[in-house]
Design an enzyme around this catalytic site. Structure first.
Site, mmCIF file in Angstrom:
data_model
loop_
_atom_site.group_PDB
_atom_site.id
_atom_site.type_symbol
_atom_site.label_atom_id
_atom_site.label_comp_id
_atom_site.label_asym_id
_atom_site.label_seq_id
_atom_site.Cartn_x
_atom_site.Cartn_y
_atom_site.Cartn_z
ATOM 1 N N ASP A 112 34.402 12.347 38.911
ATOM 2 C CA ASP A 112 34.955 11.411 39.995
ATOM 3 C C ASP A 112 35.299 10.225 39.128
ATOM 4 O OD1 ASP A 112 35.341 10.124 42.433
ATOM 5 O OD2 ASP A 112 33.831 11.182 43.471
ATOM 6 N N ASN A 133 41.990 10.637 40.355
ATOM 7 C CA ASN A 133 40.287 9.555 40.419
ATOM 8 C C ASN A 133 40.362 8.907 39.270
ATOM 9 O OD1 ASN A 133 38.009 9.457 42.168
ATOM 10 N ND2 ASN A 133 38.049 11.669 42.475
ATOM 11 N N GLU A 184 32.806 3.909 47.067
ATOM 12 C CA GLU A 184 33.639 3.886 46.079
ATOM 13 C C GLU A 184 34.130 2.815 45.384
ATOM 14 O OE1 GLU A 184 35.266 5.583 43.675
ATOM 15 O OE2 GLU A 184 35.569 7.669 44.075
#
Length: 292
Positions: free
Chosen positions: A197, A147, A10
């Site tokens: 996301d 997110n 991420e």
């Protein structure tokens, strides 16, 4: 491609000071420092969840840990925890975050027990005086899975994805005060096309979003029109960032933790870092504590 096998890769962000791509493995509790020229990938142990990295205007970086914002030195040491968020909540952790043009870090939380509407989005303001702590303000309540977040090139709009809503929303943004108003839908993602996301805004003001369980990254024009889609050989891309000397390479982090053993066998590169030349240029990320 970097075959780093992150459980949940991420938060990629390009640090042009060192010509390195930074990203995290949230579940692996590591920060990655990747040199795309030499293909060298170094890791820093965070010792707990680490979900986002921000560039620190005073040097080094900031890391979003489970409930703290911590300084990270360029030498790779986790330092002082300068801000605390939801420390009274064992059922949450921090998630994605990004810095606005006035040097404020925006970071949200998610529910570890998957309870909808139990989390929030926060703004972390740099201290006014040396030695003071950053100020934390809750900006949005009722969040499920905070997110991606970024701002339009003219600084008038803030784009935000609460994955639990299956939607990217857009707010009017006042850069001087750091306030958001007039929330409205920007793009929706009904089943079975994946969930929004992480996201990033390019130099043309278009929105790039990774589709968790959607095997793709999409680009939307400022009027909400789907412009293009990059298909990936993995189910769970998580976020993308522009980097490289000219900010013309799109780096994409991915995850493998959510996959079944059968899916992992079909997706040997799940959890890898991908790099794509799109013909589009990105923007330099902002620094915490520094106005651009």
């Amino acid at each position: 491609m970097l075959d780093c096998r992150c459980q949940v890769g991420e938060g990629p962000i390009w640090d042009e000071r060192a010509a390195r791509l930074l990203f995290v493995d949230i579940e692996g509790h590591e920060i990655h420092v990747f040199d795309p020229v030499t293909a060298t990938d170094e890791t820093i142990a965070a010792g707990e969840y680490v979900s986002a990295i921000a560039l620190d205007g005073d040097g080094g970086w900031l890391a979003a840990l489970q409930h703290d914002i911590a300084r990270v030195s360029a030498a790779g040491a986790i330092g002082d925890r300068v801000a605390h968020i939801e420390r009274d909540r064992a059922d949450t952790r921090l998630n994605d975050g990004y810095v606005d043009s006035r040097g404020r870090l925006w970071v949200g939380s998610l529910s570890l027990v998957r309870q909808p509407g139990q989390c929030a989005l926060y703004r972390v303001d740099p201290p006014d005086h040396a030695g003071d702590a950053p100020r934390v303000t809750r900006m949005l309540a009722g969040v499920t899975n905070s997110n991606g977040i970024d701002w339009s090139p003219d600084d008038r709009l803030m784009y935000y994805a609460d994955t639990g809503t299956r939607r990217i929303d857009v707010f009017d943004f006042d850069a001087a005060s750091g306030t958001i108003t007039s929330r409205r839908p920007f793009a929706a993602f009904p089943e079975p096309r994946g969930k929004p996301d992480g996201l990033i805004i390019d130099a043309e003001g278009c929105v790039w979003v990774a589709l968790w369980q959607g095997s793709a990254v999409r680009r939307y024009t400022p009027d909400g029109r789907l412009d293009r889609e990059i298909e990936l050989p993995v189910s769970c891309p998580t976020k993308c960032a522009f980097g490289g000397a000219d900010f013309d390479t799109l780096f994409i982090t991915t995850a493998h933790k959510a996959l079944t053993p059968e899916q992992r066998a079909r997706e040997p590169h799940a959890g890898s870092l991908f790099a794509v030349r799109t013909g589009v240029v990105g923007r330099r990320p902002n620094f915490f504590g520094r106005t651009t």
